[in-house]
Design a protein around this motif. Structure first.
Motif, PDB file in Angstrom:
ATOM      1  N   ASN A   1       0.763  -1.211  -0.058  1.00  0.00           N
ATOM      2  CA  ASN A   1       0.106   0.007  -0.064  1.00  0.00           C
ATOM      3  C   ASN A   1       0.872   1.218   0.010  1.00  0.00           C
ATOM      4  O   ASN A   1       1.686   1.270   0.848  1.00  0.00           O
ATOM      5  CB  ASN A   1      -0.843   0.056   1.324  1.00  0.00           C
TER       6      ASN A   1
ATOM      7  N   ASN B   1      -0.274   4.135   0.043  1.00  0.00           N
ATOM      8  CA  ASN B   1      -1.001   5.682   0.497  1.00  0.00           C
ATOM      9  C   ASN B   1      -0.727   5.945   1.657  1.00  0.00           C
ATOM     10  O   ASN B   1      -0.522   5.336   2.786  1.00  0.00           O
ATOM     11  CB  ASN B   1      -2.495   4.946   0.595  1.00  0.00           C
TER      12      ASN B   1
ATOM     13  N   MET C   1      -8.112  -1.278   5.252  1.00  0.00           N
ATOM     14  CA  MET C   1      -8.113  -2.075   4.176  1.00  0.00           C
ATOM     15  C   MET C   1      -8.803  -3.363   4.415  1.00  0.00           C
ATOM     16  O   MET C   1      -8.996  -4.309   3.603  1.00  0.00           O
ATOM     17  CB  MET C   1      -6.613  -2.588   3.566  1.00  0.00           C
TER      18      MET C   1
ATOM     19  N   ASP D   1      -4.871   2.562  -4.128  1.00  0.00           N
ATOM     20  CA  ASP D   1      -3.732   3.031  -3.664  1.00  0.00           C
ATOM     21  C   ASP D   1      -2.655   1.951  -3.188  1.00  0.00           C
ATOM     22  O   ASP D   1      -1.710   2.126  -2.618  1.00  0.00           O
ATOM     23  CB  ASP D   1      -3.952   3.923  -2.258  1.00  0.00           C
ATOM     24  N   PHE D   2      -3.023   0.851  -4.102  1.00  0.00           N
ATOM     25  CA  PHE D   2      -2.136  -0.404  -3.904  1.00  0.00           C
ATOM     26  C   PHE D   2      -0.849  -0.177  -4.898  1.00  0.00           C
ATOM     27  O   PHE D   2      -0.999   0.619  -5.822  1.00  0.00           O
ATOM     28  CB  PHE D   2      -2.643  -1.743  -4.182  1.00  0.00           C
TER      29      PHE D   2
ATOM     30  N   VAL E   1      -1.401  -7.658   2.192  1.00  0.00           N
ATOM     31  CA  VAL E   1      -1.144  -6.062   2.086  1.00  0.00           C
ATOM     32  C   VAL E   1      -0.209  -5.450   2.865  1.00  0.00           C
ATOM     33  O   VAL E   1      -0.541  -5.606   4.224  1.00  0.00           O
ATOM     34  CB  VAL E   1      -2.292  -5.408   1.753  1.00  0.00           C
TER      35      VAL E   1
END
Length: 456
Positions: free
Chosen positions: A8, A10, A25, A352-353, A380
């Motif tokens: 991620n 972000n 998430m 946003d990955f 993630v």
């Protein structure tokens, strides 16, 4: 197999004052990771266990007694829950898990009418899915009648032969057998006179003969014809001799037509998988995601659902960009994206990955290709968020318990576990997702540490 992962990138979350946004998430999904939701399939809407164990026992036999409720409940608990049908379930707080009672979210003056509506909807559901409410069939001891206990199935308006019918071990001067149906008609392929078989093409078939060998020949060729078009129904057949009665189910069901996807001669990832995502006011993140995907999967199709107020154009080969009404929501966007998938599987990612060298769609694909599961989740930033959903059923209500963790390891995949929920990075069967769908009214889980709810 090491779990495939994604990163991620972000650094700042989306605005939280919008109804469909979330920093986390994690989310509540109806589909599963490395699983098919098996616990729902075990719900038979049957008589509560509490009633079944209250059998009448003669007071003269003091040695015939039941375990105390505390004792037998302690024998059959799972994760602190007694997962058996009962008269009434109680949603109690455990292990710091929040409890959401229906009554707490409905205005008291509206609650009685709402419960009436819920009951009507539940009864309608049972009519639509009668296989969930079929009668219990118990085989009688040492019965001379042979008959199928399960597995007899016919399509609407079709005809089948009923296997396994027979009469054995009985000697009579005149044998009489009656077969009765309620949703279909009966006949036999045996070429005999009306004195032997009467009621052909009707719901009651009478066989009368002194020859037991002929009787069994007729029974071996009895046919059942569905005469009412019903997609799913159960006809409880009656099979009677002079002194014995048996019942068995005939399932009337329209089978689903298989939907097959062509994986291509070379079975490339791009022929099997489409990447889907939903974006909202984060075009800079989306473009970074697409760039990272192209680094490792240059020709895979990417579908973007977008409900931004002022949409920006997303350029790129093999990228499909679908514009939605402003602020329509995360689940609505997921439904739109999946509706446009033409491959057997789709990979869901957040906008946003970031794909890395550890992002291996092939590993996720291997799990779904070698099992009967519907969804497999990855990790993630090392997060493999997972939880169990356990259903506790009462007569007129139920409790859905959430417990963090997994049920057990997945056979053949030592690094995979069976669970009920996954992180927002998963590979799923396209057709199964379309069958279930995502409710646009549902909200995602909010900020970590803040109150959240599951909407059912």
């Amino acid at each position: 197999m090491e779990p495939t992962s994604i990163r991620n990138h972000n650094s700042r979350s989306e605005p939280t004052n919008l109804p469909h946004k979330s920093i986390s998430m994690k989310y509540f999904v109806i589909l599963v990771s490395c699983t098919i939701v098996v616990f729902l399939a075990s719900i038979h809407w049957q008589r509560p266990v509490e009633n079944q164990i209250k059998g009448e026992i003669s007071e003269a036999r003091s040695d015939m007694k039941l375990l105390s409720p505390e004792k037998y409940k302690s024998l059959f608990t799972y994760n602190g829950i007694w997962p058996a049908p009962k008269n009434q379930c109680e949603c109690t707080k455990a292990d710091h898990q929040p409890v959401y009672q229906l009554e707490d979210y409905i205005d008291k003056k509206d609650l009685p009418l709402m419960k009436e509506r819920r009951q009507r909807e539940f009864e309608h559901y049972q009519k639509r899915y009668p296989l969930m409410t079929q009668d219990l069939v118990i085989a009688k001891p040492n019965m001379p009648l042979s008959y199928p206990i399960q597995g007899v199935e016919v399509m609407p308006l079709h005809t089948i032969m009923i296997p396994g019918l027979g009469l054995h071990g009985v000697t009579e001067e005149k044998y009489q057998v009656i077969l009765r149906a309620s949703l279909g008609t009966l006949n036999t392929l045996a070429d005999v006179s009306e004195d032997v078989v009467s009621g052909r093409g009707k719901k009651e078939l009478l066989i009368l003969t002194s020859d037991v060998e002929l009787l069994n020949f007729i029974l071996e060729h009895v046919t059942y014809t569905s005469v009412v078009y019903q997609l799913t129904a159960v006809d409880m057949m009656s099979f009677e001799s002079k002194q014995h009665v048996a019942q068995f189910p005939v399932i009337i069901r329209q089978p689903s037509l298989p939907k097959l996807f062509d994986p291509g001669a070379d079975r490339k990832i791009s022929s099997l998988v489409t990447i889907t995502t939903k974006t909202f006011l984060r075009y800079h993140k989306l473009r970074i995601l697409i760039k990272s995907i192209r680094q490792y999967y240059p020709d895979i199709k990417i579908i973007v659902a977008d409900d931004s107020e002022v949409p920006e154009k997303i350029d790129g080969e093999n990228v499909e960009h679908y514009i939605m009404p402003f602020g329509k929501g995360w689940f609505a966007g997921r439904n739109l994206a999946i509706s446009q998938v033409t491959t057997k599987y789709y990979l869901w990612v957040d906008d946003d990955f970031l794909f890395t060298e550890n992002t291996k769609i092939e590993k996720l694909l291997d799990v779904l290709e070698r099992t009967n599961l519907d969804v497999v989740g990855g990790s993630v930033n090392g997060n493999t968020y997972k939880f169990q959903l356990l259903y506790e059923q009462g007569d007129d209500s139920g409790c859905l318990h959430l417990r963090f963790g997994s049920f057990h390891r997945l056979e053949g995949f030592p690094n995979c576990v069976v669970t009920s929920g996954v992180v927002n990075f998963f590979l799923a069967h396209t057709d199964k997702s379309r069958q279930v769908g995502y409710d646009p009214l549902l909200q995602r889980i909010g900020h970590p540490g803040k109150p959240h709810a599951l909407f059912l």
